[in-house]
Design a protein around this motif. Structure first.
Motif, short mmCIF file in Angstrom:
data_model
loop_
_atom_site.label_atom_id
_atom_site.label_comp_id
_atom_site.label_asym_id
_atom_site.label_seq_id
_atom_site.Cartn_x
_atom_site.Cartn_y
_atom_site.Cartn_z
N VAL A 92 -7.87 6.18 -3.34
CA VAL A 92 -7.12 5.76 -4.53
C VAL A 92 -8.07 5.03 -5.47
CG1 VAL A 92 -5.21 4.36 -5.38
CG2 VAL A 92 -4.97 5.57 -3.20
N HIS B 83 -13.29 0.35 0.40
CA HIS B 83 -13.99 1.62 0.25
C HIS B 83 -14.44 1.75 -1.20
CE1 HIS B 83 -11.21 2.88 3.74
NE2 HIS B 83 -12.38 2.52 4.23
N HIS C 274 -8.40 -3.87 1.73
CA HIS C 274 -7.56 -3.69 2.91
C HIS C 274 -7.60 -4.99 3.73
CE1 HIS C 274 -7.28 0.86 2.81
NE2 HIS C 274 -8.33 0.68 2.04
N HIS D 1 -9.04 -1.97 -4.49
CA HIS D 1 -8.13 -2.59 -3.53
C HIS D 1 -8.89 -3.05 -2.31
CE1 HIS D 1 -8.23 1.76 -2.73
NE2 HIS D 1 -8.09 1.44 -1.45
N LYS E 256 -3.27 1.46 9.46
CA LYS E 256 -4.30 1.72 10.47
C LYS E 256 -4.37 0.58 11.48
CE LYS E 256 -5.66 4.80 7.25
NZ LYS E 256 -4.90 4.87 5.97
N LEU F 195 -2.46 -4.00 1.49
CA LEU F 195 -3.42 -3.74 0.41
C LEU F 195 -3.27 -4.80 -0.66
CD1 LEU F 195 -2.83 0.13 0.07
CD2 LEU F 195 -4.67 -1.02 1.33
N PHE G 37 0.92 -5.31 -0.95
CA PHE G 37 2.00 -4.51 -0.36
C PHE G 37 1.45 -3.77 0.86
CE2 PHE G 37 -0.14 -2.41 -3.86
CZ PHE G 37 -0.53 -1.20 -3.32
N ILE H 188 2.76 0.88 -8.94
CA ILE H 188 3.32 -0.14 -8.03
C ILE H 188 3.28 -1.50 -8.72
CG2 ILE H 188 2.89 -1.41 -5.88
CD1 ILE H 188 2.15 1.33 -4.61
N VAL I 196 -1.30 5.49 -8.95
CA VAL I 196 -0.15 5.05 -8.15
C VAL I 196 -0.14 3.53 -7.98
CG1 VAL I 196 -1.28 5.44 -5.91
CG2 VAL I 196 1.22 5.51 -6.06
N PHE I 197 -1.31 2.91 -7.89
CA PHE I 197 -1.33 1.45 -7.71
C PHE I 197 -0.94 0.73 -9.01
CE2 PHE I 197 -4.31 1.26 -3.74
CZ PHE I 197 -3.34 1.95 -3.02
N ASP J 84 0.24 -0.99 3.46
CA ASP J 84 -0.31 0.36 3.35
C ASP J 84 0.72 1.35 3.90
OD1 ASP J 84 -3.50 1.57 3.23
OD2 ASP J 84 -1.92 2.83 4.09
N ILE J 85 0.90 2.43 3.18
CA ILE J 85 1.92 3.42 3.56
C ILE J 85 1.55 4.14 4.88
CG2 ILE J 85 1.05 5.46 2.31
CD1 ILE J 85 3.90 5.76 1.15
N HIS J 86 0.27 4.19 5.20
CA HIS J 86 -0.21 4.77 6.46
C HIS J 86 -1.04 3.72 7.19
CE1 HIS J 86 1.29 8.64 5.21
NE2 HIS J 86 0.46 8.71 4.19
N HIS K 216 -1.31 -4.24 8.09
CA HIS K 216 -2.20 -3.56 7.15
C HIS K 216 -1.61 -3.67 5.75
CE1 HIS K 216 -4.76 0.28 6.13
NE2 HIS K 216 -4.98 -0.72 5.32
P1 AMP Z 1 -8.76 3.93 0.32
O1 AMP Z 1 -9.25 4.97 1.28
O2 AMP Z 1 -9.48 2.63 0.47
O3 AMP Z 1 -8.72 4.42 -1.11
O4 AMP Z 1 -7.28 3.62 0.78
C1 AMP Z 1 -6.16 3.94 0.04
C2 AMP Z 1 -5.00 3.52 0.90
O5 AMP Z 1 -3.84 3.53 0.10
C3 AMP Z 1 -4.73 4.44 2.08
O6 AMP Z 1 -4.86 3.71 3.29
C4 AMP Z 1 -3.31 4.95 1.85
O7 AMP Z 1 -2.57 5.03 3.03
C5 AMP Z 1 -2.76 3.91 0.90
N1 AMP Z 1 -1.72 4.36 -0.01
C6 AMP Z 1 -1.75 5.45 -0.81
N2 AMP Z 1 -0.62 5.52 -1.54
C7 AMP Z 1 0.12 4.43 -1.21
C8 AMP Z 1 1.39 3.93 -1.63
N3 AMP Z 1 2.13 4.58 -2.53
N4 AMP Z 1 1.85 2.80 -1.06
C9 AMP Z 1 1.11 2.15 -0.13
N5 AMP Z 1 -0.08 2.57 0.29
C10 AMP Z 1 -0.58 3.69 -0.23
#
Ligand code: AMP
Length: 104
Positions: free
Chosen positions: A94, A85, A100, A98, A34, A40, A28, A9, A5-6, A30-32, A38
Protein backbone atom coordinates in the motif's frame (compact mmCIF):
# COMPACT_ATOMS: atom_id res chain seq x y z
CA UNK A 1 -2.91 10.54 -4.26
CA UNK A 2 -5.52 8.87 -6.49
CA UNK A 3 -7.24 5.79 -5.13
CA UNK A 4 -5.44 5.41 -1.83
CA UNK A 5 -7.26 3.04 0.53
CA UNK A 6 -5.45 4.43 3.58
CA UNK A 7 -6.46 8.01 2.64
CA UNK A 8 -10.02 6.71 2.36
CA UNK A 9 -9.77 5.15 5.84
CA UNK A 10 -8.33 8.41 7.23
CA UNK A 11 -11.24 10.30 5.63
CA UNK A 12 -13.75 7.72 7.01
CA UNK A 13 -14.75 6.87 3.44
CA UNK A 14 -13.63 3.25 3.86
CA UNK A 15 -14.37 1.08 6.90
CA UNK A 16 -11.84 0.37 9.65
CA UNK A 17 -12.05 -0.16 13.39
CA UNK A 18 -10.12 2.89 14.52
CA UNK A 19 -8.09 2.18 17.65
CA UNK A 20 -6.38 5.58 17.85
CA UNK A 21 -6.87 8.96 16.20
CA UNK A 22 -5.59 12.49 16.59
CA UNK A 23 -5.34 15.43 14.23
CA UNK A 24 -2.33 13.98 12.38
CA UNK A 25 -2.62 10.19 12.67
CA UNK A 26 -4.94 7.23 12.68
CA UNK A 27 -4.46 3.59 13.70
CA UNK A 28 -6.53 0.55 12.77
CA UNK A 29 -6.12 -3.25 12.70
CA UNK A 30 -4.46 -4.85 9.70
CA UNK A 31 -7.10 -6.63 7.63
CA UNK A 32 -4.78 -9.67 7.28
CA UNK A 33 -3.08 -9.84 10.70
CA UNK A 34 0.35 -11.48 10.82
CA UNK A 35 0.34 -11.61 14.64
CA UNK A 36 -2.32 -11.75 17.39
CA UNK A 37 -1.96 -7.97 17.70
CA UNK A 38 -1.37 -6.22 14.38
CA UNK A 39 -2.23 -2.56 14.01
CA UNK A 40 -1.25 -0.13 11.25
CA UNK A 41 -0.29 3.42 12.19
CA UNK A 42 -0.57 6.00 9.42
CA UNK A 43 -0.25 9.76 9.03
CA UNK A 44 -3.37 11.34 7.56
CA UNK A 45 -1.06 13.24 5.22
CA UNK A 46 -0.50 11.20 2.07
CA UNK A 47 3.18 10.29 1.87
CA UNK A 48 3.75 7.32 -0.48
CA UNK A 49 6.66 5.80 1.44
CA UNK A 50 9.65 6.58 3.66
CA UNK A 51 11.52 7.50 0.47
CA UNK A 52 9.24 10.53 0.02
CA UNK A 53 9.63 11.76 3.61
CA UNK A 54 11.31 15.16 3.71
CA UNK A 55 12.97 17.30 6.35
CA UNK A 56 9.62 19.03 6.86
CA UNK A 57 8.28 15.68 8.11
CA UNK A 58 10.88 15.25 10.86
CA UNK A 59 8.43 16.05 13.65
CA UNK A 60 5.72 13.91 12.05
CA UNK A 61 8.06 10.90 11.96
CA UNK A 62 9.00 11.38 15.59
CA UNK A 63 5.36 11.62 16.54
CA UNK A 64 4.64 8.42 14.61
CA UNK A 65 7.06 6.54 16.88
CA UNK A 66 5.58 8.14 20.00
CA UNK A 67 2.15 7.10 18.76
CA UNK A 68 3.37 3.50 18.49
CA UNK A 69 4.53 3.74 22.10
CA UNK A 70 1.14 5.14 23.15
CA UNK A 71 -0.93 2.51 21.30
CA UNK A 72 1.31 -0.22 22.77
CA UNK A 73 0.85 1.17 26.28
CA UNK A 74 -2.91 1.55 25.86
CA UNK A 75 -3.10 -2.09 24.79
CA UNK A 76 -0.83 -3.27 27.62
CA UNK A 77 1.75 -4.71 25.24
CA UNK A 78 4.86 -5.72 27.16
CA UNK A 79 6.91 -6.01 24.00
CA UNK A 80 6.26 -5.41 20.35
CA UNK A 81 7.81 -5.13 16.93
CA UNK A 82 7.64 -2.18 14.54
CA UNK A 83 8.06 -2.74 10.81
CA UNK A 84 7.96 -0.50 7.77
CA UNK A 85 8.14 -1.78 4.22
CA UNK A 86 9.67 0.66 1.77
CA UNK A 87 9.02 0.30 -1.95
CA UNK A 88 7.69 -2.65 -3.90
CA UNK A 89 11.04 -4.44 -3.61
CA UNK A 90 10.86 -3.89 0.15
CA UNK A 91 7.50 -5.63 0.36
CA UNK A 92 5.34 -2.49 0.40
CA UNK A 93 1.85 -3.18 -0.96
CA UNK A 94 0.00 0.00 0.00
CA UNK A 95 1.61 3.23 -1.20
CA UNK A 96 0.78 5.31 1.87
CA UNK A 97 3.42 5.45 4.60
CA UNK A 98 2.50 3.13 7.46
CA UNK A 99 4.10 1.49 10.46
CA UNK A 100 3.17 -2.06 11.42
CA UNK A 101 2.81 -2.59 15.19
CA UNK A 102 2.95 -6.32 15.93
CA UNK A 103 2.79 -8.26 19.18
CA UNK A 104 1.85 -11.59 20.67
P1 AMP B 1 2.68 -3.29 3.39
O1 AMP B 1 3.14 -4.59 2.81
O2 AMP B 1 3.62 -2.76 4.43
O3 AMP B 1 2.33 -2.27 2.34
O4 AMP B 1 1.37 -3.64 4.19
C1 AMP B 1 0.11 -3.23 3.84
C2 AMP B 1 -0.82 -3.86 4.83
O5 AMP B 1 -2.07 -3.24 4.72
C3 AMP B 1 -1.03 -5.36 4.62
O6 AMP B 1 -0.59 -6.07 5.77
C4 AMP B 1 -2.54 -5.48 4.39
O7 AMP B 1 -3.08 -6.61 5.01
C5 AMP B 1 -3.06 -4.20 4.98
N1 AMP B 1 -4.29 -3.68 4.42
C6 AMP B 1 -4.57 -3.49 3.11
N2 AMP B 1 -5.80 -2.95 2.97
C7 AMP B 1 -6.28 -2.78 4.22
C8 AMP B 1 -7.51 -2.27 4.75
N3 AMP B 1 -8.48 -1.83 3.95
N4 AMP B 1 -7.68 -2.27 6.09
C9 AMP B 1 -6.71 -2.73 6.90
N5 AMP B 1 -5.55 -3.21 6.47
C10 AMP B 1 -5.32 -3.25 5.15
Amino acid sequence: MGDCVFCEIAAKEAPAKIVYEDEQFIAFPDIHPKAPFHVLLIPKKHIPSLNEVGKEDTELMGRLLLMAQKVAQENHLKGYKLAMHVGKEGGQEVDHLHLHLLAG
